[in-house]
Design a protein around this motif. Sequence first.
Motif, PDB file in Angstrom:
ATOM      1  N   PHE A  35       0.796  -1.243  -0.009  1.00 39.90           N
ATOM      2  CA  PHE A  35       0.056  -0.239   0.070  1.00 39.90           C
ATOM      3  C   PHE A  35       0.943   1.148  -0.040  1.00 39.90           C
ATOM      4  O   PHE A  35       1.985   1.224   0.372  1.00 39.90           O
ATOM      5  CB  PHE A  35      -0.860  -0.024   1.033  1.00 39.90           C
ATOM      6  N   THR A  36       0.439   2.190  -0.405  1.00 36.90           N
ATOM      7  CA  THR A  36       1.180   3.584  -0.546  1.00 36.90           C
ATOM      8  C   THR A  36       0.543   4.584   0.189  1.00 36.90           C
ATOM      9  O   THR A  36      -0.911   4.765   0.330  1.00 36.90           O
ATOM     10  CB  THR A  36       1.176   3.975  -2.018  1.00 36.90           C
ATOM     11  N   ARG A  37       1.312   5.258   0.804  1.00 41.78           N
ATOM     12  CA  ARG A  37       0.735   6.598   1.683  1.00 41.78           C
ATOM     13  C   ARG A  37       1.934   7.737   1.859  1.00 41.78           C
ATOM     14  O   ARG A  37       3.053   7.527   1.588  1.00 41.78           O
ATOM     15  CB  ARG A  37       0.266   6.358   2.821  1.00 41.78           C
ATOM     16  N   GLU A  38       1.681   8.831   2.134  1.00 40.73           N
ATOM     17  CA  GLU A  38       2.649   9.803   2.499  1.00 40.73           C
ATOM     18  C   GLU A  38       3.125   9.456   3.914  1.00 40.73           C
ATOM     19  O   GLU A  38       2.332   9.151   4.774  1.00 40.73           O
ATOM     20  CB  GLU A  38       2.097  11.325   2.414  1.00 40.73           C
ATOM     21  N   ILE A  39       4.484   9.649   3.994  1.00 39.44           N
ATOM     22  CA  ILE A  39       5.079   9.107   5.250  1.00 39.44           C
ATOM     23  C   ILE A  39       4.919  10.416   6.398  1.00 39.44           C
ATOM     24  O   ILE A  39       4.830  11.578   5.793  1.00 39.44           O
ATOM     25  CB  ILE A  39       6.510   8.606   5.096  1.00 39.44           C
ATOM     26  N   ARG A  40       5.171   9.967   7.615  1.00 45.00           N
ATOM     27  CA  ARG A  40       4.889  10.889   8.653  1.00 45.00           C
ATOM     28  C   ARG A  40       6.313  11.668   8.962  1.00 45.00           C
ATOM     29  O   ARG A  40       7.351  10.890   8.559  1.00 45.00           O
ATOM     30  CB  ARG A  40       4.269  10.216   9.983  1.00 45.00           C
ATOM     31  N   VAL A  41       6.404  12.867   9.603  1.00 41.30           N
ATOM     32  CA  VAL A  41       7.746  13.382   9.874  1.00 41.30           C
ATOM     33  C   VAL A  41       8.547  12.348  10.675  1.00 41.30           C
ATOM     34  O   VAL A  41       9.700  12.170  10.293  1.00 41.30           O
ATOM     35  CB  VAL A  41       7.372  14.738  10.776  1.00 41.30           C
ATOM     36  N   ASP A  95       9.769  18.837   2.326  1.00 39.24           N
ATOM     37  CA  ASP A  95       9.418  17.679   1.395  1.00 39.24           C
ATOM     38  C   ASP A  95       8.114  17.001   1.807  1.00 39.24           C
ATOM     39  O   ASP A  95       7.750  17.064   2.917  1.00 39.24           O
ATOM     40  CB  ASP A  95      10.720  16.733   1.854  1.00 39.24           C
ATOM     41  N   ARG A  96       7.750  16.267   0.929  1.00 38.30           N
ATOM     42  CA  ARG A  96       6.687  15.420   0.794  1.00 38.30           C
ATOM     43  C   ARG A  96       7.110  14.151   0.134  1.00 38.30           C
ATOM     44  O   ARG A  96       7.469  13.964  -0.779  1.00 38.30           O
ATOM     45  CB  ARG A  96       5.042  15.769   0.087  1.00 38.30           C
ATOM     46  N   ILE A  97       6.845  12.994   1.090  1.00 40.06           N
ATOM     47  CA  ILE A  97       7.552  11.934   0.854  1.00 40.06           C
ATOM     48  C   ILE A  97       6.446  10.872   0.851  1.00 40.06           C
ATOM     49  O   ILE A  97       5.837  10.571   1.661  1.00 40.06           O
ATOM     50  CB  ILE A  97       8.912  11.336   1.659  1.00 40.06           C
ATOM     51  N   PHE A  98       6.452  10.113  -0.406  1.00 45.44           N
ATOM     52  CA  PHE A  98       5.397   8.969  -0.357  1.00 45.44           C
ATOM     53  C   PHE A  98       6.272   7.717  -0.508  1.00 45.44           C
ATOM     54  O   PHE A  98       7.017   7.595  -1.132  1.00 45.44           O
ATOM     55  CB  PHE A  98       4.641   9.099  -1.738  1.00 45.44           C
ATOM     56  N   ALA A  99       5.560   6.690   0.092  1.00 47.75           N
ATOM     57  CA  ALA A  99       6.384   5.475   0.075  1.00 47.75           C
ATOM     58  C   ALA A  99       5.470   4.264  -0.073  1.00 47.75           C
ATOM     59  O   ALA A  99       3.947   4.305   0.460  1.00 47.75           O
ATOM     60  CB  ALA A  99       7.060   5.128   1.524  1.00 47.75           C
ATOM     61  N   VAL A 100       5.781   3.117  -0.716  1.00 51.84           N
ATOM     62  CA  VAL A 100       5.182   2.046  -0.763  1.00 51.84           C
ATOM     63  C   VAL A 100       5.531   1.066   0.264  1.00 51.84           C
ATOM     64  O   VAL A 100       6.915   0.808   0.620  1.00 51.84           O
ATOM     65  CB  VAL A 100       5.481   1.152  -2.075  1.00 51.84           C
ATOM     66  N   MET A 125       3.593   2.919  -8.119  1.00 49.88           N
ATOM     67  CA  MET A 125       2.653   3.119  -7.014  1.00 49.88           C
ATOM     68  C   MET A 125       3.199   4.461  -6.271  1.00 49.88           C
ATOM     69  O   MET A 125       2.258   5.389  -5.925  1.00 49.88           O
ATOM     70  CB  MET A 125       2.808   1.821  -6.145  1.00 49.88           C
ATOM     71  N   ALA A 126       4.305   4.608  -5.991  1.00 46.75           N
ATOM     72  CA  ALA A 126       5.081   5.859  -5.330  1.00 46.75           C
ATOM     73  C   ALA A 126       4.636   6.997  -6.154  1.00 46.75           C
ATOM     74  O   ALA A 126       4.346   7.870  -5.509  1.00 46.75           O
ATOM     75  CB  ALA A 126       6.462   5.707  -4.879  1.00 46.75           C
ATOM     76  N   LYS A 151       8.273  -4.765  -9.359  1.00 51.05           N
ATOM     77  CA  LYS A 151       7.067  -5.299  -8.879  1.00 51.05           C
ATOM     78  C   LYS A 151       6.218  -3.885  -9.163  1.00 51.05           C
ATOM     79  O   LYS A 151       4.954  -4.157  -8.591  1.00 51.05           O
ATOM     80  CB  LYS A 151       7.360  -5.678  -7.586  1.00 51.05           C
ATOM     81  N   GLY A 152       6.604  -3.100  -9.626  1.00 54.64           N
ATOM     82  CA  GLY A 152       5.631  -1.960  -9.761  1.00 54.64           C
ATOM     83  C   GLY A 152       5.436  -0.851  -8.611  1.00 54.64           C
ATOM     84  O   GLY A 152       4.791   0.003  -8.703  1.00 54.64           O
ATOM     85  N   TYR A 153       6.576  -0.982  -7.824  1.00 56.21           N
ATOM     86  CA  TYR A 153       6.460  -0.408  -6.417  1.00 56.21           C
ATOM     87  C   TYR A 153       6.773   1.280  -6.858  1.00 56.21           C
ATOM     88  O   TYR A 153       6.067   2.265  -6.241  1.00 56.21           O
ATOM     89  CB  TYR A 153       7.420  -0.670  -5.529  1.00 56.21           C
TER      90      TYR A 153
END
Length: 166
Positions: free
Chosen positions: A25-31, A54-59, A97-98, A92-94
Amino acid sequence: MTGKDPRPPVAIPTLPAEEEYILPFTREIRVNEFPLADNVWLDYHDTNGDPATDRIFAVFSDGEIRSVARCRRHRDGLEVDGIFTPEAYRGKGYSRMAVGALVEACHNDDLYMYAVRHLVGFYAGFGFEPIRETELPAIIRERYTWAAGNLEGAEVQPMRRKAGFR
């Protein structure tokens, strides 16, 4: 009809906390998770995240980060970079997704990047279009002054994604 449902009550399934998900699953990470992204970037030019810009999005999968993508706010524009998937998780498409999560979350602004040339088609799938280097915001353009105008030799292509949904 008696008004009472003769079927036994059914328990409503609940999902575990997102950190326990096995499927990606993908979401924006927290500080407080920025150090986790920094750890993923150790093999990517020692990149680091800055919560101020920064805004960082992670799978995530199996409780670990599999891929990251960053959107950095500069005074004159938003730059997409830091897109990285460690070798063990590639194919794997990660990254898709990010980047997809980043583009969706940051769609209200024009996004700029220097794309590695062989990935221009990948980014085009998210609405990025090749542009001339002079069309980049100045502060983003400054990051490649070492190339002395020879972006082809640096194997990068400036790109822009105009604000809005596609």
